[in-house]
Design a protein around this motif. Sequence first.
Motif, PDB file in Angstrom:
ATOM      1  N   GLY A  55       0.752  -1.087   0.124  1.00 60.31           N
ATOM      2  CA  GLY A  55       0.020   0.083  -0.015  1.00 60.31           C
ATOM      3  C   GLY A  55       0.901   1.252  -0.082  1.00 60.31           C
ATOM      4  O   GLY A  55       1.837   1.412  -0.559  1.00 60.31           O
TER       5      GLY A  55
ATOM      6  N   LEU B 108      -4.869  -3.506   8.431  1.00 62.25           N
ATOM      7  CA  LEU B 108      -4.947  -2.154   7.751  1.00 62.25           C
ATOM      8  C   LEU B 108      -4.332  -1.023   8.707  1.00 62.25           C
ATOM      9  O   LEU B 108      -4.842  -1.121   9.804  1.00 62.25           O
ATOM     10  CB  LEU B 108      -6.110  -1.776   7.002  1.00 62.25           C
ATOM     11  CG  LEU B 108      -6.475  -2.646   5.808  1.00 62.25           C
ATOM     12  CD1 LEU B 108      -7.735  -3.551   6.560  1.00 62.25           C
ATOM     13  CD2 LEU B 108      -6.944  -1.907   4.653  1.00 62.25           C
ATOM     14  N   VAL B 115      -6.317   4.025   9.362  1.00 61.72           N
ATOM     15  CA  VAL B 115      -6.966   3.626   8.282  1.00 61.72           C
ATOM     16  C   VAL B 115      -8.760   4.151   8.431  1.00 61.72           C
ATOM     17  O   VAL B 115      -9.057   3.994   9.777  1.00 61.72           O
ATOM     18  CB  VAL B 115      -7.222   2.028   8.246  1.00 61.72           C
ATOM     19  CG1 VAL B 115      -7.641   1.374   9.484  1.00 61.72           C
ATOM     20  CG2 VAL B 115      -7.901   1.786   6.859  1.00 61.72           C
ATOM     21  N   ASP B 119     -11.742   2.265   3.391  1.00 58.92           N
ATOM     22  CA  ASP B 119     -10.692   1.622   2.919  1.00 58.92           C
ATOM     23  C   ASP B 119     -10.752   0.130   3.513  1.00 58.92           C
ATOM     24  O   ASP B 119     -10.480  -0.793   2.528  1.00 58.92           O
ATOM     25  CB  ASP B 119      -9.260   2.111   3.346  1.00 58.92           C
ATOM     26  CG  ASP B 119      -8.914   2.960   2.314  1.00 58.92           C
ATOM     27  OD1 ASP B 119      -9.093   3.061   1.205  1.00 58.92           O
ATOM     28  OD2 ASP B 119      -7.783   3.785   2.800  1.00 58.92           O
ATOM     29  N   LYS B 122     -13.191  -1.901   1.219  1.00 55.99           N
ATOM     30  CA  LYS B 122     -12.507  -2.065  -0.105  1.00 55.99           C
ATOM     31  C   LYS B 122     -11.843  -3.527  -0.071  1.00 55.99           C
ATOM     32  O   LYS B 122     -11.953  -4.397  -1.089  1.00 55.99           O
ATOM     33  CB  LYS B 122     -11.321  -1.203  -0.742  1.00 55.99           C
ATOM     34  CG  LYS B 122     -11.760   0.269  -1.032  1.00 55.99           C
ATOM     35  CD  LYS B 122     -10.850   1.345  -1.483  1.00 55.99           C
ATOM     36  CE  LYS B 122     -11.251   2.365  -1.631  1.00 55.99           C
ATOM     37  NZ  LYS B 122     -10.380   3.693  -1.419  1.00 55.99           N
ATOM     38  N   LEU B 185      -5.190  -4.309  -4.650  1.00 53.29           N
ATOM     39  CA  LEU B 185      -5.649  -3.285  -3.715  1.00 53.29           C
ATOM     40  C   LEU B 185      -4.563  -2.087  -3.191  1.00 53.29           C
ATOM     41  O   LEU B 185      -4.583  -1.281  -2.665  1.00 53.29           O
ATOM     42  CB  LEU B 185      -6.165  -3.806  -2.459  1.00 53.29           C
ATOM     43  CG  LEU B 185      -7.601  -4.423  -2.653  1.00 53.29           C
ATOM     44  CD1 LEU B 185      -8.043  -5.170  -1.371  1.00 53.29           C
ATOM     45  CD2 LEU B 185      -8.571  -3.246  -2.873  1.00 53.29           C
ATOM     46  N   VAL B 189      -6.036   1.727  -1.898  1.00 57.24           N
ATOM     47  CA  VAL B 189      -6.216   2.196  -0.357  1.00 57.24           C
ATOM     48  C   VAL B 189      -5.318   3.239  -0.102  1.00 57.24           C
ATOM     49  O   VAL B 189      -4.524   3.183  -0.565  1.00 57.24           O
ATOM     50  CB  VAL B 189      -6.135   1.023   0.662  1.00 57.24           C
ATOM     51  CG1 VAL B 189      -7.073  -0.111   0.521  1.00 57.24           C
ATOM     52  CG2 VAL B 189      -4.787   0.354   0.462  1.00 57.24           C
TER      53      VAL B 189
END
Lengths: 128, 243
Positions: A55, B108, B115, B119, B122, B185, B189
């Motif tokens: 990410g 996350l 976060v 997100d 998702k 992803l 994100v």
Amino acid sequence: MSIEKLFGSCSKLQIFPRHAGYSVVVQGLYDDVKRCCNKMGLKVHTTNHSLGIWGKKEKLPSQELLEITTMCGHGMVPASLVKDALNDIKTGKSTVKEAALKLTRPCVCGTFNPDRAERLLAKIAEKK
Amino acid sequence: MRIDPDKCIACGNCLPYCPMAAIAMIGDIVVINEDECVECDCCFDFAGCPTAAIEKVDLAWPRILRNQFSNPVVPTVTSMTGRGSEEMKTNDVTNQFRAGFFGLGVELGRPGIGVRFDDVEKVTMALAPHINKFAAVNPVTELLEDRTTGKIRAEVLSEKVMSVLVEIIAPLEKLPALLQELAALKTKVNTVFCASLISRLDENGNSPVVEIARQWGFTPEIRTKTNIGMGKIPPGYRGEAHK
């Protein structure tokens, strides 16, 4: 309930009460853990393998700060507090040990290792 | 969390204690950005404000989720402390991850980024079509409006928290599709995330998920959490192990 303990060597794993029936999870290099377990006559049961961090990695602080902050798995030790602690060392406001202890407090679960923090802070402070 | 402007002496001691960098000195006033604050209580509990200017406020739904998902000692909506289930830690007793299946945990927001639930959604929506079930004892599962689509309750989507753990169980043949969904992803994100694969080991201590992940171009780390099989099923236990 969970209990956490740091083991420096394979032989120390043997202090676990073998017949108490508690689930035990060991973190470390998988091949080492498997070898230790085989030695003790234990059969490894289940593993959890991370695939790394994905990410928006550009949002992360530097690797040397992460090495310290990630000792608290819940993220309660901010990178900004590490910078603040480094500044305290630089300005003579605190010793490296005191700075490490300051970082330890927000980690309420107690997994943050102050001895390692002290070593890492000293290493960064020396460079600057 | 708020700072009482009448008590604050703008010493700035609290600024470094915010894991989300949501406390700022504006002119000679210290303020908390409410939208970025995850209500982790770190400033209140540890900054040692000399005038006790940092104040906890009563948190209503859904903002209360920020506190529950950010302060590790606060129970979550599942009445558990912590952000996930016992997952593989007790698999030698629960047997929830059996041969032929695997577990996937997607965490996350950590380390240190945070976060929002839009997100998280998702991820849950990307995974939902491929899986058997979301982990039952998990606070994110509790927030799903629809467990078949992975849709999260609309009123919580803009809430920001320190970190969230999505946990699922699926048959091994679904692993490649799930890994590809996750890889897609990476750019969608607005935070960081970490996926981890859980599997019951075979007779020789090999993990079937590691081999599949490698075949599809992923690199499982060699450092693991390993359940070493010392748990014993308590008398009268009627969990997964007996099914």
